[in-house]
Motif scaffolding. Structure first.
Motif, PDB file in Angstrom:
ATOM      1  N   TYR A   1       0.831  -1.205   0.000  1.00 62.57           N
ATOM      2  CA  TYR A   1       0.000   0.000   0.000  1.00 62.57           C
ATOM      3  C   TYR A   1       0.868   1.259   0.000  1.00 62.57           C
ATOM      4  N   LEU A   2       1.895   1.283   0.839  1.00 64.93           N
ATOM      5  CA  LEU A   2       2.776   2.453   0.906  1.00 64.93           C
ATOM      6  C   LEU A   2       3.531   2.651  -0.407  1.00 64.93           C
ATOM      7  N   THR A   3       3.948   1.554  -1.024  1.00 64.34           N
ATOM      8  CA  THR A   3       4.616   1.649  -2.322  1.00 64.34           C
ATOM      9  C   THR A   3       3.664   2.200  -3.375  1.00 64.34           C
ATOM     10  N   TRP A   4       2.421   1.747  -3.330  1.00 63.65           N
ATOM     11  CA  TRP A   4       1.399   2.247  -4.255  1.00 63.65           C
ATOM     12  C   TRP A   4       1.191   3.745  -4.067  1.00 63.65           C
ATOM     13  N   GLN A   5       1.097   4.178  -2.807  1.00 63.47           N
ATOM     14  CA  GLN A   5       0.913   5.599  -2.530  1.00 63.47           C
ATOM     15  C   GLN A   5       2.114   6.418  -2.995  1.00 63.47           C
TER      16      GLN A   5
ATOM     17  N   VAL B   1       9.648   9.778 -20.184  1.00 60.94           N
ATOM     18  CA  VAL B   1      10.113   8.438 -19.798  1.00 60.94           C
ATOM     19  C   VAL B   1       9.698   8.130 -18.365  1.00 60.94           C
ATOM     20  N   GLN B   2       9.896   9.097 -17.457  1.00 65.63           N
ATOM     21  CA  GLN B   2       9.524   8.898 -16.060  1.00 65.63           C
ATOM     22  C   GLN B   2       8.012   8.729 -15.908  1.00 65.63           C
ATOM     23  N   LEU B   3       7.259   9.470 -16.732  1.00 60.52           N
ATOM     24  CA  LEU B   3       5.804   9.367 -16.673  1.00 60.52           C
ATOM     25  C   LEU B   3       5.346   7.956 -17.037  1.00 60.52           C
ATOM     26  N   ALA B   4       5.886   7.408 -18.111  1.00 60.94           N
ATOM     27  CA  ALA B   4       5.532   6.041 -18.510  1.00 60.94           C
ATOM     28  C   ALA B   4       5.938   5.037 -17.435  1.00 60.94           C
ATOM     29  N   ARG B   5       7.090   5.262 -16.843  1.00 64.34           N
ATOM     30  CA  ARG B   5       7.592   4.357 -15.803  1.00 64.34           C
ATOM     31  C   ARG B   5       6.668   4.336 -14.590  1.00 64.34           C
ATOM     32  N   TYR B   6       6.279   5.508 -14.100  1.00 64.83           N
ATOM     33  CA  TYR B   6       5.440   5.550 -12.900  1.00 64.83           C
ATOM     34  C   TYR B   6       4.009   5.135 -13.202  1.00 64.83           C
TER      35      TYR B   6
ATOM     36  N   ALA C   1       0.097   0.802 -11.864  1.00 64.29           N
ATOM     37  CA  ALA C   1      -0.762  -0.310 -12.286  1.00 64.29           C
ATOM     38  C   ALA C   1      -0.287  -1.634 -11.679  1.00 64.29           C
ATOM     39  N   GLN C   2       1.031  -1.861 -11.669  1.00 64.71           N
ATOM     40  CA  GLN C   2       1.561  -3.093 -11.095  1.00 64.71           C
ATOM     41  C   GLN C   2       1.373  -3.134  -9.579  1.00 64.71           C
ATOM     42  N   ASP C   3       1.476  -1.977  -8.930  1.00 68.25           N
ATOM     43  CA  ASP C   3       1.225  -1.920  -7.488  1.00 68.25           C
ATOM     44  C   ASP C   3      -0.216  -2.318  -7.170  1.00 68.25           C
TER      45      ASP C   3
ATOM     46  N   ILE D   1      10.400  11.624  -1.814  1.00 73.14           N
ATOM     47  CA  ILE D   1       9.300  10.653  -1.772  1.00 73.14           C
ATOM     48  C   ILE D   1       9.833   9.236  -1.561  1.00 73.14           C
ATOM     49  N   THR D   2      10.888   8.865  -2.287  1.00 75.93           N
ATOM     50  CA  THR D   2      11.430   7.506  -2.146  1.00 75.93           C
ATOM     51  C   THR D   2      12.071   7.300  -0.770  1.00 75.93           C
ATOM     52  N   ASP D   3      12.692   8.344  -0.221  1.00 72.55           N
ATOM     53  CA  ASP D   3      13.270   8.222   1.124  1.00 72.55           C
ATOM     54  C   ASP D   3      12.174   8.077   2.178  1.00 72.55           C
ATOM     55  N   ARG D   4      11.085   8.812   2.014  1.00 70.80           N
ATOM     56  CA  ARG D   4       9.972   8.683   2.949  1.00 70.80           C
ATOM     57  C   ARG D   4       9.360   7.285   2.868  1.00 70.80           C
ATOM     58  N   LEU D   5       9.253   6.754   1.651  1.00 65.67           N
ATOM     59  CA  LEU D   5       8.752   5.390   1.490  1.00 65.67           C
ATOM     60  C   LEU D   5       9.686   4.391   2.178  1.00 65.67           C
TER      61      LEU D   5
END
Length: 485
Positions: free
Chosen positions: A181-185, A234-239, A244-246, A444-448
């Motif tokens: 859930y946190l990864t999805w957020q 590129v980043q937009l497509a990645r996220y 969706a995978q999350d 954001i990634t550090d907070r996750l």
């Protein structure tokens, strides 16, 4: 005859207290008495309940996450299999325990047979009949040396181990749902940040294109602006893919579809409670995988008793009493009573070392389970130590990263102002945009990473097996109850 039966019963009762199971000694915990100390660890212990006593509803502050965890606990298939395994081992224990008692059965039989004249001793054909009704026991082993009780104890300890396995599965499920859930957020926040940044990059690219057309901006400026736009795409497509995978990962953990319109809190909110680490010795009672390993060790210890008892004689009893009559009408008349008593003793004399090998195997299995128990303790100690190091260092890292984002925001505002008034080139402005985007992504990634490390520490301390706090619901017994019959 009655005196002999009485003497045999008394002897069996006296010897039934014999047990060849070795006295169980809990192995010493192969870890230090305290968790590591140093710059990466906080010296102060946070007050509050231990993790195992703090329900997951109290630990997780986000109502949306609480709803997802509750859904997973009802629908997840792995947890369902773990619960069914408990029922299966409970049934196996009841089967094994039943061997301690004689199996009494009633039987009625009847037969009629015609004998031809040539086969009859009288030279005449005839019909013979026989009817019987009996009540008795068959092949009941007198547990003189505790072999059956040892096997029953082994089955009981394995049953207890499956209950701890279910608790361990539940704790892992709670942590997995929380981390997913946190990864999805986080990925949704990164996706939103990328969308906003892409819009800013596209606006800058349009301004640079106009400047290039009138000869103010160079081809290098235009190329740099285009590079930023394409990188953001590129980043937009990645996220977009990761979000969706999350969602797919969460759906698998929940065992059902995601609820519609989940009202989630942002990652920057206070999402988790802080729990004290306690002492390493606390893990022996609070981590279900460690308790499970100890139950398996006790089961292996009990199996040694069964292997030892196999060296001694075993006595089995078969007895029945009833009536026997050549005609059905006289089956229950006086004088038709019958009985039989057939004790059997088995004394091992020569078995080519099979019994010795079985005992050696049981002892080796115990040593394997000792090693597994010690490894479970060491693993728990390492996981908690890692979590404590992450707790303190992530606090420092996040404070520094927030300062870094604030500095980049100032740099971006100054670069934009200077670019607008023509003091600096477009390259400086683009560089400020890229650095701010990168710094915000890292925040954001550090907070996750901080949140997931706290969830993993809560799991490592044995938390997540109950919904409410220990004060709000009855304390769980160490040994689960089961029906014996």
């Amino acid at each position: 005859m009655s005196k002999s039966l009485l003497s045999l019963a008394v002897t069996a009762f006296v010897l039934s207290g014999c047990s060849l199971i070795p006295d169980y000694q809990r192995p010493e915990a192969p870890v230090a008495a305290q968790y590591p100390q140093g710059p990466a660890y906080s010296s102060a212990q946070a007050p509050g309940q231990a993790a195992a006593e703090q329900g997951w509803k109290q630990f997780f502050h986000d109502p949306a996450l609480q709803q997802l965890i509750q859904t997973a606990l009802v629908n997840n298939r792995d947890l369902r299999v773990a619960a069914l395994n408990i029922d299966a081992y409970a049934a196996q224990y009841r089967i094994q325990r039943a061997d301690l008692f004689p199996a009494v059965s009633a039987n009625g039989a009847g037969s009629r047979q015609r004998t031809p004249a040539r086969m009859s001793q009288t030279g005449q054909s005839g019909i013979t009949s026989q009817y019987s009704a009996t009540l008795g026991i068959s092949s009941y082993e007198l547990d003189l040396f505790g072999r059956v009780r040892s096997l029953s104890e082994e089955a009981l300890q394995k049953y207890f181990a499956t209950e701890e396995a279910r608790r361990s599965t539940q704790i892992s499920l709670v942590a997995s749902v929380a981390n997913a859930y946190l990864t999805w957020q986080a990925d949704k926040e990164l996706l939103k940040l990328t969308q906003d940044t892409l819009g800013a990059f596209e606006q800058s690219f349009k301004l640079t294109s106009r400047s290039s057309e009138v000869g103010v901006a160079s081809a290098l400026d235009l190329s740099q602006a285009r590079t930023s736009v394409e990188n953001a795409r590129v980043q937009l497509a990645r996220y977009t893919r990761q979000v969706a995978q999350d969602e797919n990962s969460l759906t698998l953990l929940l065992g059902t579809g995601l609820p519609a319109n989940i009202a989630s809190k942002p990652l920057s909110d206070d999402l988790l409670a802080e729990v004290p680490a306690g002492l390493p010795s606390d893990l022996l009672q609070r981590r279900p995988d460690i308790v499970q390993a100890e139950y398996n060790l006790k089961a292996a210890n009990a199996n040694i008793g069964a292997a030892r008892a196999a060296f001694f004689p075993s006595i089995s009893l078969t007895a029945n009493a009833g009536t026997l009559s050549p005609d059905l009408g006289g089956l229950f008349k006086g004088g038709s009573g019958s009985w039989s008593f057939a004790p059997q003793i088995n004394i091992p004399i020569f078995n080519a070392g099979s019994l010795r090998a079985s005992l050696d195997y049981s002892k080796i299995q115990k040593e394997i389970n000792v090693a597994n128990y010690e490894k479970a303790i060491q693993t728990g100690f390492q996981e908690v130590s890692d979590g404590l190091a992450a707790r303190e260092t992530y606090k420092q890292q996040l404070d520094a990263q927030r300062g870094f984002v604030a500095a980049n925001q100032d740099y971006y505002r100054l670069a934009e102002r200077r670019y607008r008034i023509g003091v600096d080139s477009n390259l400086t402005f683009l560089d400020a945009q890229r650095q701010l985007f990168s710094a915000q992504q890292s925040l954001i990634t550090d907070r996750l990473a901080q949140l997931t490390s706290e969830v993993n520490l809560y799991k490592a301390l044995g938390g997540g097996w109950n919904a409410q706090t220990a004060q709000n619901e009855p304390v769980k017994e160490d040994a689960p109850k089961l029906k014996l019959f």
